[in-house]
Design an enzyme around this catalytic site. Structure first.
Site, mmCIF file in Angstrom:
data_model
loop_
_atom_site.group_PDB
_atom_site.id
_atom_site.type_symbol
_atom_site.label_atom_id
_atom_site.label_comp_id
_atom_site.label_asym_id
_atom_site.label_seq_id
_atom_site.Cartn_x
_atom_site.Cartn_y
_atom_site.Cartn_z
ATOM 1 N N VAL A 44 0.971 -1.619 -0.122
ATOM 2 C CA VAL A 44 0.122 0.205 0.224
ATOM 3 C C VAL A 44 0.993 1.182 -0.199
ATOM 4 O O VAL A 44 0.575 2.171 -0.107
ATOM 5 C CB VAL A 44 -1.167 0.105 1.266
ATOM 6 C CG1 VAL A 44 -1.627 0.961 1.295
ATOM 7 C CG2 VAL A 44 -1.975 -0.968 1.056
ATOM 8 N N CYS A 45 1.896 1.378 1.196
ATOM 9 C CA CYS A 45 3.094 2.638 1.045
ATOM 10 C C CYS A 45 3.762 2.693 -0.064
ATOM 11 O O CYS A 45 3.917 4.280 -1.355
ATOM 12 C CB CYS A 45 3.878 2.227 1.691
ATOM 13 S SG CYS A 45 3.079 2.195 3.208
ATOM 14 N N THR A 46 4.012 1.277 -1.063
ATOM 15 C CA THR A 46 4.815 2.146 -2.861
ATOM 16 C C THR A 46 3.650 2.638 -3.435
ATOM 17 O O THR A 46 4.086 3.507 -4.324
ATOM 18 C CB THR A 46 4.747 0.281 -3.155
ATOM 19 O OG1 THR A 46 5.741 -0.479 -2.278
ATOM 20 C CG2 THR A 46 4.821 0.293 -4.703
#
Ligand code: BEZ
Length: 211
Positions: A44-46
């Site tokens: 998700v962070c990516t």
């Protein structure tokens, strides 16, 4: 201690992917968005970091500096940025703070122990040119943020900073706004010569002033 609306954003010095910064000095006269993500090399962070990089021109247009943070070290951010560029089609174009000692995370209360006692949650702080905190949002690790919403709030904040108006539910730039209740009708007549629609005495709808 939580950082709350109207507080002065805590100042700090920290290493970033673009060199060491002193936060207030780095902000200068700009608005700022400081946001944390839980962990490098996570899915998700990516997507989040790639998206923020894609819309960076929108932040630039609004005189807003963007800076990310996690408790990973700068070396890890730098390695991960290669994956972000490869998978999201956009190189990260803003600094990311490496905070393995949690100095900044603790200052901004970004670790919520009952959710996860080691990783930062998805915090967002919007900071005005006066260094006051204008917006705080916290998302869980499993939900990627809507950064278009952050831009929308910045549009509203910048409008209300310059004009005595507030913005209604789901407002977007260019739509009608609300004259703040603190302004009397006599005062409003001077500031809004085009008039307003008096839906109720406390609900006065007018055209967006800076259009
Ligand atoms: C993610 O970015 O996908 C993620 C990070 C930490 C916990 C859960 C998900």
């Amino acid at each position: 201690m939580a950082v709350r609306l109207g507080d002065t954003a805590p100042d700090f010095t920290a290493p970033t992917t673009q060199g060491e910064i002193s936060f207030h000095e780095w902000l200068g006269d700009s608005w700022g968005v400081l946001f944390s993500h839980p962990k490098d090399f996570t899915p998700v962070c990516t997507t989040e970091l790639g998206y923020v990089a894609t819309i960076k021109p929108e932040f630039d247009k609004r005189n807003v500096k963007v800076i990310g943070l996690s408790v990973d070290p700068v070396d890890s951010h730098v390695d991960w940025e290669k994956d972000i560029e490869e998978t999201q089609g956009q190189a990260v174009n803003f600094p990311m703070i490496g905070d393995p000692d949690r100095n900044v995370a603790d200052l901004y209360d970004m670790i919520h122990e009952n959710a996860n006692d080691t990783l930062t949650v998805r915090s967002v702080f919007v900071i005005g040119p006066d260094k006051k905190v204008k917006l705080t949002i916290t998302y869980p690790a499993s939900t990627g943020r809507n950064f278009d919403e952050i831009l929308r709030v910045i549009d509203s904040l910048q409008l209300t900073a310059d004009h005595k108006v507030a913005t209604p539910a789901n407002w977007t730039d260019g739509e009608d706004v609300i004259i703040v209740p603190a302004l009397s009708d006599d005062e409003a007549r001077d500031l809004f010569p085009g008039g307003w629609e008096p839906v109720k005495p406390y609900l006065r709808v007018t055209k967006q002033p800076n259009r």
